[in-house]
Design a protein around this motif. Structure first.
Motif, PDB file in Angstrom:
ATOM      1  N   THR A 146       0.849  -1.197   0.000  1.00 49.84           N
ATOM      2  CA  THR A 146       0.000   0.000   0.000  1.00 49.84           C
ATOM      3  C   THR A 146       0.877   1.235   0.000  1.00 49.84           C
ATOM      4  O   THR A 146       1.801   1.344   0.818  1.00 49.84           O
ATOM      5  CB  THR A 146      -0.921   0.023   1.230  1.00 49.84           C
ATOM      6  N   ARG A 147       0.578   2.154  -0.915  1.00 46.41           N
ATOM      7  CA  ARG A 147       1.263   3.442  -0.966  1.00 46.41           C
ATOM      8  C   ARG A 147       0.204   4.528  -1.118  1.00 46.41           C
ATOM      9  O   ARG A 147      -0.695   4.410  -1.957  1.00 46.41           O
ATOM     10  CB  ARG A 147       2.238   3.524  -2.143  1.00 46.41           C
ATOM     11  N   ALA A 148       0.309   5.589  -0.313  1.00 41.84           N
ATOM     12  CA  ALA A 148      -0.654   6.689  -0.392  1.00 41.84           C
ATOM     13  C   ALA A 148       0.075   8.015  -0.255  1.00 41.84           C
ATOM     14  O   ALA A 148       0.925   8.177   0.625  1.00 41.84           O
ATOM     15  CB  ALA A 148      -1.721   6.553   0.689  1.00 41.84           C
ATOM     16  N   TRP A 149      -0.270   8.956  -1.124  1.00 45.25           N
ATOM     17  CA  TRP A 149       0.284  10.310  -1.087  1.00 45.25           C
ATOM     18  C   TRP A 149      -0.844  11.301  -0.845  1.00 45.25           C
ATOM     19  O   TRP A 149      -1.954  11.145  -1.365  1.00 45.25           O
ATOM     20  CB  TRP A 149       0.950  10.660  -2.415  1.00 45.25           C
ATOM     21  N   LEU A 150      -0.558  12.321  -0.067  1.00 49.39           N
ATOM     22  CA  LEU A 150      -1.461  13.463   0.101  1.00 49.39           C
ATOM     23  C   LEU A 150      -0.694  14.688  -0.373  1.00 49.39           C
ATOM     24  O   LEU A 150       0.293  15.089   0.257  1.00 49.39           O
ATOM     25  CB  LEU A 150      -1.893  13.610   1.555  1.00 49.39           C
ATOM     26  N   GLY A 151      -1.125  15.247  -1.478  1.00 47.56           N
ATOM     27  CA  GLY A 151      -0.314  16.274  -2.116  1.00 47.56           C
ATOM     28  C   GLY A 151       0.996  15.661  -2.571  1.00 47.56           C
ATOM     29  O   GLY A 151       1.022  14.609  -3.203  1.00 47.56           O
ATOM     30  N   GLU A 152       2.104  16.288  -2.208  1.00 53.58           N
ATOM     31  CA  GLU A 152       3.426  15.758  -2.568  1.00 53.58           C
ATOM     32  C   GLU A 152       4.007  14.858  -1.486  1.00 53.58           C
ATOM     33  O   GLU A 152       5.106  14.313  -1.668  1.00 53.58           O
ATOM     34  CB  GLU A 152       4.394  16.934  -2.828  1.00 53.58           C
ATOM     35  N   ASP A 153       3.311  14.696  -0.373  1.00 52.16           N
ATOM     36  CA  ASP A 153       3.858  13.968   0.772  1.00 52.16           C
ATOM     37  C   ASP A 153       3.405  12.512   0.772  1.00 52.16           C
ATOM     38  O   ASP A 153       2.210  12.220   0.599  1.00 52.16           O
ATOM     39  CB  ASP A 153       3.422  14.633   2.077  1.00 52.16           C
ATOM     40  N   LEU A 154       4.366  11.607   0.990  1.00 55.50           N
ATOM     41  CA  LEU A 154       4.041  10.199   1.159  1.00 55.50           C
ATOM     42  C   LEU A 154       3.409  10.017   2.533  1.00 55.50           C
ATOM     43  O   LEU A 154       4.057  10.244   3.557  1.00 55.50           O
ATOM     44  CB  LEU A 154       5.300   9.341   1.023  1.00 55.50           C
ATOM     45  N   LEU A 155       2.150   9.620   2.555  1.00 57.22           N
ATOM     46  CA  LEU A 155       1.396   9.509   3.805  1.00 57.22           C
ATOM     47  C   LEU A 155       1.477   8.107   4.393  1.00 57.22           C
ATOM     48  O   LEU A 155       1.505   7.932   5.623  1.00 57.22           O
ATOM     49  CB  LEU A 155      -0.066   9.895   3.551  1.00 57.22           C
ATOM     50  N   LEU A 156       1.538   7.086   3.529  1.00 57.87           N
ATOM     51  CA  LEU A 156       1.509   5.706   4.009  1.00 57.87           C
ATOM     52  C   LEU A 156       2.287   4.822   3.057  1.00 57.87           C
ATOM     53  O   LEU A 156       2.095   4.880   1.841  1.00 57.87           O
ATOM     54  CB  LEU A 156       0.050   5.215   4.106  1.00 57.87           C
ATOM     55  N   ALA A 157       3.162   3.995   3.616  1.00 58.07           N
ATOM     56  CA  ALA A 157       3.872   2.971   2.854  1.00 58.07           C
ATOM     57  C   ALA A 157       3.908   1.716   3.716  1.00 58.07           C
ATOM     58  O   ALA A 157       4.502   1.713   4.794  1.00 58.07           O
ATOM     59  CB  ALA A 157       5.291   3.425   2.505  1.00 58.07           C
ATOM     60  N   GLU A 158       3.252   0.657   3.265  1.00 59.80           N
ATOM     61  CA  GLU A 158       3.183  -0.575   4.050  1.00 59.80           C
ATOM     62  C   GLU A 158       3.263  -1.774   3.119  1.00 59.80           C
ATOM     63  O   GLU A 158       2.552  -1.856   2.117  1.00 59.80           O
ATOM     64  CB  GLU A 158       1.879  -0.632   4.849  1.00 59.80           C
ATOM     65  N   ASP A 159       4.123  -2.723   3.454  1.00 56.52           N
ATOM     66  CA  ASP A 159       4.227  -3.993   2.751  1.00 56.52           C
ATOM     67  C   ASP A 159       3.969  -5.108   3.759  1.00 56.52           C
ATOM     68  O   ASP A 159       4.541  -5.103   4.865  1.00 56.52           O
ATOM     69  CB  ASP A 159       5.622  -4.188   2.140  1.00 56.52           C
ATOM     70  N   LEU A 160       3.130  -6.073   3.396  1.00 58.76           N
ATOM     71  CA  LEU A 160       2.827  -7.211   4.258  1.00 58.76           C
ATOM     72  C   LEU A 160       3.079  -8.505   3.491  1.00 58.76           C
ATOM     73  O   LEU A 160       2.572  -8.676   2.374  1.00 58.76           O
ATOM     74  CB  LEU A 160       1.370  -7.174   4.724  1.00 58.76           C
ATOM     75  N   ASP A 161       3.846  -9.399   4.084  1.00 58.84           N
ATOM     76  CA  ASP A 161       4.041 -10.732   3.532  1.00 58.84           C
ATOM     77  C   ASP A 161       3.215 -11.694   4.381  1.00 58.84           C
ATOM     78  O   ASP A 161       3.576 -12.006   5.515  1.00 58.84           O
ATOM     79  CB  ASP A 161       5.526 -11.111   3.564  1.00 58.84           C
ATOM     80  N   LEU A 162       2.083 -12.117   3.827  1.00 61.83           N
ATOM     81  CA  LEU A 162       1.174 -13.006   4.548  1.00 61.83           C
ATOM     82  C   LEU A 162       1.271 -14.430   4.022  1.00 61.83           C
ATOM     83  O   LEU A 162       0.280 -15.161   3.961  1.00 61.83           O
ATOM     84  CB  LEU A 162      -0.257 -12.481   4.456  1.00 61.83           C
ATOM     85  N   SER A 163       2.489 -14.826   3.632  1.00 58.50           N
ATOM     86  CA  SER A 163       2.741 -16.203   3.235  1.00 58.50           C
ATOM     87  C   SER A 163       2.600 -17.115   4.449  1.00 58.50           C
ATOM     88  O   SER A 163       2.828 -16.679   5.591  1.00 58.50           O
ATOM     89  CB  SER A 163       4.148 -16.339   2.644  1.00 58.50           C
ATOM     90  N   PRO A 164       2.250 -18.394   4.255  1.00 53.34           N
ATOM     91  CA  PRO A 164       2.037 -19.286   5.403  1.00 53.34           C
ATOM     92  C   PRO A 164       3.224 -19.363   6.348  1.00 53.34           C
ATOM     93  O   PRO A 164       3.048 -19.440   7.571  1.00 53.34           O
ATOM     94  CB  PRO A 164       1.758 -20.640   4.732  1.00 53.34           C
ATOM     95  N   GLU A 165       4.447 -19.308   5.817  1.00 55.55           N
ATOM     96  CA  GLU A 165       5.613 -19.484   6.672  1.00 55.55           C
ATOM     97  C   GLU A 165       5.947 -18.240   7.485  1.00 55.55           C
ATOM     98  O   GLU A 165       6.739 -18.305   8.429  1.00 55.55           O
ATOM     99  CB  GLU A 165       6.834 -19.890   5.834  1.00 55.55           C
ATOM    100  N   THR A 166       5.373 -17.088   7.152  1.00 56.52           N
ATOM    101  CA  THR A 166       5.706 -15.851   7.880  1.00 56.52           C
ATOM    102  C   THR A 166       4.546 -15.302   8.700  1.00 56.52           C
ATOM    103  O   THR A 166       4.773 -14.646   9.714  1.00 56.52           O
ATOM    104  CB  THR A 166       6.162 -14.755   6.894  1.00 56.52           C
ATOM    105  N   ARG A 167       3.323 -15.549   8.309  1.00 53.02           N
ATOM    106  CA  ARG A 167       2.201 -14.846   8.936  1.00 53.02           C
ATOM    107  C   ARG A 167       1.870 -15.346  10.333  1.00 53.02           C
ATOM    108  O   ARG A 167       1.170 -14.660  11.086  1.00 53.02           O
ATOM    109  CB  ARG A 167       0.965 -14.919   8.047  1.00 53.02           C
ATOM    110  N   THR A 168       2.332 -16.533  10.725  1.00 53.76           N
ATOM    111  CA  THR A 168       2.001 -17.035  12.060  1.00 53.76           C
ATOM    112  C   THR A 168       2.922 -16.478  13.141  1.00 53.76           C
ATOM    113  O   THR A 168       2.758 -16.809  14.319  1.00 53.76           O
ATOM    114  CB  THR A 168       2.068 -18.573  12.089  1.00 53.76           C
ATOM    115  N   GLY A 169       3.881 -15.624  12.769  1.00 54.16           N
ATOM    116  CA  GLY A 169       4.732 -14.987  13.765  1.00 54.16           C
ATOM    117  C   GLY A 169       3.913 -14.105  14.697  1.00 54.16           C
ATOM    118  O   GLY A 169       2.869 -13.562  14.311  1.00 54.16           O
TER     119      GLY A 169
END
Length: 228
Positions: A147-170
């Motif tokens: 997810t990437r979101a900008w408001l005007g020229e400013d980066l408001l949100l940057a999020e990456d999620l790896d919900l693969s079976p081997e990582t998401r149960t952490g």
């Protein structure tokens, strides 16, 4: 050609241009200043090789409300993969409300899902994304989101999620839960709450981790209280 919803505010009648691809958008009745559009699958979704792209462009003092008539299931892909990409652009005071239905990733599915939002100053968006890993009794497949979101020229949100079976149960990801329900606001903030993250700029992320999607306490906002 992507599925596209383009809305332009007009003092006489707001204009709405709809383009069908994997999804078919259909305009619904709406109040003054509000354009409501339902999206339905134009065929079987989501299968190996599918490349779903949804473009949303809203301009002017108008609110677009997107209604999903059903959830989406990413089926087993037997070594294949699929994409689901959303591109949002809001200008000139526009606002967007999209409370999506559950996105279910079945066993053996492999999906990359991205959301990119660009808002001009003065625009707002209120988005729900409800991710479910596996149908009943299943261990869901691979899901990666960005997810990437900008408001005007400013980066408001940057999020990456790896919900693969081997990582998401952490413990820092899903733990024993299989549903990730998220409401994101851009251009304005939700009320302070222990389960709500306030972004550095005007925006919020409210998130619930639950085993069954219906257990989430994130409810659809009343139209009267929705920020524009």
């Amino acid at each position: 050609m992507p599925t596209r919803i383009e809305v332009v505010a007009d003092p006489v009648r707001d204009r709405c241009l709809l383009t069908t691809d994997h999804l078919s958008p259909r305009q619904l009745p709406g109040a003054d200043g509000v354009v409501r559009v339902a999206i339905v699958a134009a065929g079987a979704l989501l299968l190996a090789g599918d490349d779903v792209r949804i473009e949303i462009a809203v301009s002017g003092s108008v609110r677009l409300e997107i209604v999903e008539t059903a959830g989406t299931v990413a089926y087993g892909m037997r070594g294949g993969s699929a994409r689901w990409d959303i591109d949002i652009r809001l200008t000139d005071g526009a606002s967007l409300q999209w409370y999506a239905e559950p996105f279910v990733v079945s066993a053996d599915a492999d999906v990359t899902r991205t959301t990119t939002a660009r808002l001009a100053t003065g625009c707002t968006a209120h988005l729900r994304e409800s991710l479910v890993l596996g149908r009943h009794g299943e261990t869901g497949g691979i899901l990666r989101t960005a997810t990437r979101a900008w408001l005007g020229e400013d980066l408001l949100l940057a999020e990456d999620l790896d919900l693969s079976p081997e990582t998401r149960t952490g413990w820092a990801v899903l733990g024993t839960n299989r549903c990730l329900d998220t409401v994101t606001t851009l251009g304005f903030r939700l009320p302070d709450d222990p389960q709500t993250l306030q972004l550095e700029g005007p925006g919020s992320i409210a998130r619930r981790l639950v085993h069954e999607q219906h257990q989430s306490t994130l409810n659809r906002p009343a139209s009267a209280s929705y920020a524009r």
